[in-house]
Design an enzyme around this catalytic site. Structure first.
Site, PDB file in Angstrom:
ATOM      1  N   GLY A 173     -27.340  71.321  21.452  1.00  0.00           N
ATOM      2  CA  GLY A 173     -28.704  71.156  21.959  1.00  0.00           C
ATOM      3  C   GLY A 173     -28.835  71.581  23.413  1.00  0.00           C
ATOM      4  O   GLY A 173     -29.811  72.242  23.791  1.00  0.00           O
ATOM      5  N   ASN A 192     -35.739  61.035  22.697  1.00  0.00           N
ATOM      6  CA  ASN A 192     -34.441  60.479  22.305  1.00  0.00           C
ATOM      7  C   ASN A 192     -34.291  59.008  22.660  1.00  0.00           C
ATOM      8  O   ASN A 192     -33.485  58.310  22.072  1.00  0.00           O
ATOM      9  CB  ASN A 192     -33.308  61.288  22.934  1.00  0.00           C
ATOM     10  CG  ASN A 192     -33.509  61.559  24.400  1.00  0.00           C
ATOM     11  OD1 ASN A 192     -34.507  62.172  24.788  1.00  0.00           O
ATOM     12  ND2 ASN A 192     -32.600  61.103  25.219  1.00  0.00           N
ATOM     13  N   GLN A 236     -33.668  65.519  18.303  1.00  0.00           N
ATOM     14  CA  GLN A 236     -33.763  64.210  17.646  1.00  0.00           C
ATOM     15  C   GLN A 236     -34.627  64.250  16.379  1.00  0.00           C
ATOM     16  O   GLN A 236     -34.552  63.345  15.551  1.00  0.00           O
ATOM     17  CB  GLN A 236     -34.335  63.157  18.607  1.00  0.00           C
ATOM     18  CG  GLN A 236     -33.438  62.847  19.789  1.00  0.00           C
ATOM     19  CD  GLN A 236     -32.175  62.072  19.407  1.00  0.00           C
ATOM     20  OE1 GLN A 236     -32.094  61.448  18.362  1.00  0.00           O
ATOM     21  NE2 GLN A 236     -31.180  62.130  20.278  1.00  0.00           N
ATOM     22  N   SER A 290     -29.340  70.433  17.195  1.00  0.00           N
ATOM     23  CA  SER A 290     -27.927  70.153  17.432  1.00  0.00           C
ATOM     24  C   SER A 290     -27.263  69.613  16.165  1.00  0.00           C
ATOM     25  O   SER A 290     -27.864  68.818  15.436  1.00  0.00           O
ATOM     26  CB  SER A 290     -27.833  69.109  18.551  1.00  0.00           C
ATOM     27  OG  SER A 290     -26.498  68.719  18.742  1.00  0.00           O
ATOM     28  N   HIS A 311     -24.554  67.557  15.771  1.00  0.00           N
ATOM     29  CA  HIS A 311     -23.999  66.199  15.680  1.00  0.00           C
ATOM     30  C   HIS A 311     -25.042  65.093  15.537  1.00  0.00           C
ATOM     31  O   HIS A 311     -24.687  63.930  15.394  1.00  0.00           O
ATOM     32  CB  HIS A 311     -23.039  65.923  16.844  1.00  0.00           C
ATOM     33  CG  HIS A 311     -23.662  65.737  18.187  1.00  0.00           C
ATOM     34  ND1 HIS A 311     -23.729  64.500  18.784  1.00  0.00           N
ATOM     35  CD2 HIS A 311     -24.236  66.608  19.046  1.00  0.00           C
ATOM     36  CE1 HIS A 311     -24.301  64.634  19.974  1.00  0.00           C
ATOM     37  NE2 HIS A 311     -24.622  65.901  20.156  1.00  0.00           N
ATOM     38  N   THR A 315     -16.910  84.820  20.052  1.00  0.00           N
ATOM     39  CA  THR A 315     -16.510  84.657  18.647  1.00  0.00           C
ATOM     40  C   THR A 315     -17.149  83.405  18.074  1.00  0.00           C
ATOM     41  O   THR A 315     -17.109  82.341  18.693  1.00  0.00           O
ATOM     42  CB  THR A 315     -14.966  84.598  18.540  1.00  0.00           C
ATOM     43  OG1 THR A 315     -14.454  85.813  19.060  1.00  0.00           O
ATOM     44  CG2 THR A 315     -14.523  84.412  17.094  1.00  0.00           C
ATOM     45  N   CYS A 359     -26.948  52.554  33.850  1.00  0.00           N
ATOM     46  CA  CYS A 359     -25.917  51.892  34.653  1.00  0.00           C
ATOM     47  C   CYS A 359     -24.510  52.307  34.236  1.00  0.00           C
ATOM     48  O   CYS A 359     -23.649  52.529  35.074  1.00  0.00           O
ATOM     49  CB  CYS A 359     -26.029  50.379  34.545  1.00  0.00           C
ATOM     50  SG  CYS A 359     -27.536  49.760  35.281  1.00  0.00           S
TER      51      CYS A 359
END
Ligand code: PLP
Length: 401
Positions: free
Chosen positions: A71, A151, A179, A199, A201, A237, A325
């Protein structure tokens, strides 16, 4: 202890069918797709089949799909590639304040290269207004980039309307759909999308692979130079195992889409309703209805998202917080702040992102442990007016206010 994964917006497990086909293309079928011999021809064929599967998921043509490393790369290629290729036409880009950093930081880079970027505000639901997009357009605008679904809070933007507007004004329209792909129905023609990022994953495919859809005729230039792979737009490649994995994941997403949407919507609403019934002093972040089927994002007043996260983890539940954080930053999420949340409320936010493997039992378990954790944290919270600690310790839980 049982472990429950509620962080599918961060990443998803690779589907076993996906892993199986990837293994085949790492071991027996390992040829370079550019080679002319039979080893090369078999991987070339697999790459082109995967391209067709990704195209089919988006209602695109196969030659409008280019493989990238994910992404982030697709977003960078879309923004920089279109900006540099069209700079003679204009130097203005429109985006929103709630984009992923892959977009925001690429825009900041482009500003240093002489481009002007308008970051549109959003309303309290993280929704951008089509009217604002319209008003931001100038005769120098070359690109509008608005994410499909957020997201963090899951809000789905008015993509079709923005696309229509861009089409009328002859401005390219890019959407970061990382998303949304596999969670929403997407037809690039119906929605007037010119360029789209996705993306692997996030859709039960592997990490480090993604794709960009580029409508035929869009003027875009490569950001990297090398061989003639991906028609020179993205030389290097090909990541064949990744590509065949993404192709399989896209195929499964297309087949299962309706089922995934109804399963996730059902679990999401159960979780949101349950939390609202059992826990007081909370705020649902993101649009109530127009949101990703698997996204739950809630601010719990008087507590820190980080402590909530750690306590949930101890109970086996993997979630994510809205503040940054853990990544070393003291700032709460730019998305929550853009929606008008105060720093304190933003710091108490929690994202639970559901996936196809989750069950009602998972939701019930979460609804059992979450109120207990909150009760304990709130009783200790210096932010809570009813807490015993509040009077004499203004900020023991969080040292960065
Ligand atoms: N855009 C959005 C909206 C995302 O949620 C993500 C990942 O979290 C990305 C871009 C980046 O994708 P990748 O991890 O494949 O680089």
């Amino acid at each position: 202890m049982e472990r429950i994964y509620f962080d599918h917006s961060a990443t998803t497990p690779v589907d076993r069918e996906v892993a199986k086909v990837m293994l085949e293309y790492m071991t027996e079928k390992f040829g370079n797709p550019s080679s002319v011999h039979s080893f090369g021809r078999e991987t070339r064929k697999a790459v082109e089949e995967a391209r067709s599967s990704v195209a089919a998921l988006l209602g695109a043509a196969a030659n409008e799909i280019f493989f990238t490393s994910g992404g982030t790369e697709s977003d960078n290629l879309a923004l920089k590639g279109i900006a540099f290729a069209n700079r003679k036409k204009g130097n203005h880009i429109i985006t929103t304040a709630v984009e992923h950093h892959a977009i925001l930081h690429a825009c900041e880079y482009l500003e240093k290269q002489g481009f002007t970027v308008t970051y549109l505000p959003v309303d309290e639901n993280a929704m951008v207004s089509v009217e604002d997009v319209k008003n931001a357009i100038t005769d120098k605008t070359i690109l509008i980039s608005v994410m499909f679904a957020n997201n963090e809070v899951g809000t789905i933007q008015p993509i079709k309307e923005i696309g229509q507007l861009a089409k009328e004004k002859k401005i390219y329209f890019h959407t970061d759909a990382v998303q949304a792909v596999g969670n929403c129905h997407i037809d690039v023609n119906e929605l007037n999308i010119d360029v789209l990022s996705l993306s692997g994953h996030k859709i039960y495919g592997p990490k480090g692979i993604g794709a960009i859809y580029i409508r035929k005729g869009v003027k875009i230039e490569s950001t990297q130079h090398g061989g003639s792979q991906e028609r020179k737009l993205r030389p290097g490649t090909e990541n064949v195992p990744g590509i065949v994995g993404l192709g399989k994941a896209a195929e499964l997403a297309k087949i299962e889409l309706d089922q995934r949407i109804s399963h996730l919507t059902n679990l999401r609403d159960k979780l949101i309703n349950g939390i609202q019934e059992k826990i007081s002093d909370i705020k649902l972040n993101g649009h109530k209805e127009i949101r990703l089927p698997g996204n739950v994002n809630i601010s719990f007043f008087y507590v820190e998202g980080e402590s909530l996260l750690l306590n949930l983890d101890l109970k086996g539940i993997a979630a994510s917080s809205g503040s940054a954080c853990t990544s070393g930053s003291l700032d709460p999420s730019h998305v929550l702040l853009a929606m008008g949340l105060t720093h304190e409320v933003a710091h108490g936010s929690l994202r639970l992102s559901l996936g196809r493997g989750n069950t009602e039992a998972d939701v019930n378990y979460c609804l059992e442990v979450l109120p207990q954790i909150l009760e304990r944290l709130r009783s200790m919270s210096p932010l809570n007016a009813n807490s015993k600690l509040a009077a004499n310790n203004p900020c023991s839980q969080c040292d960065h206010h």
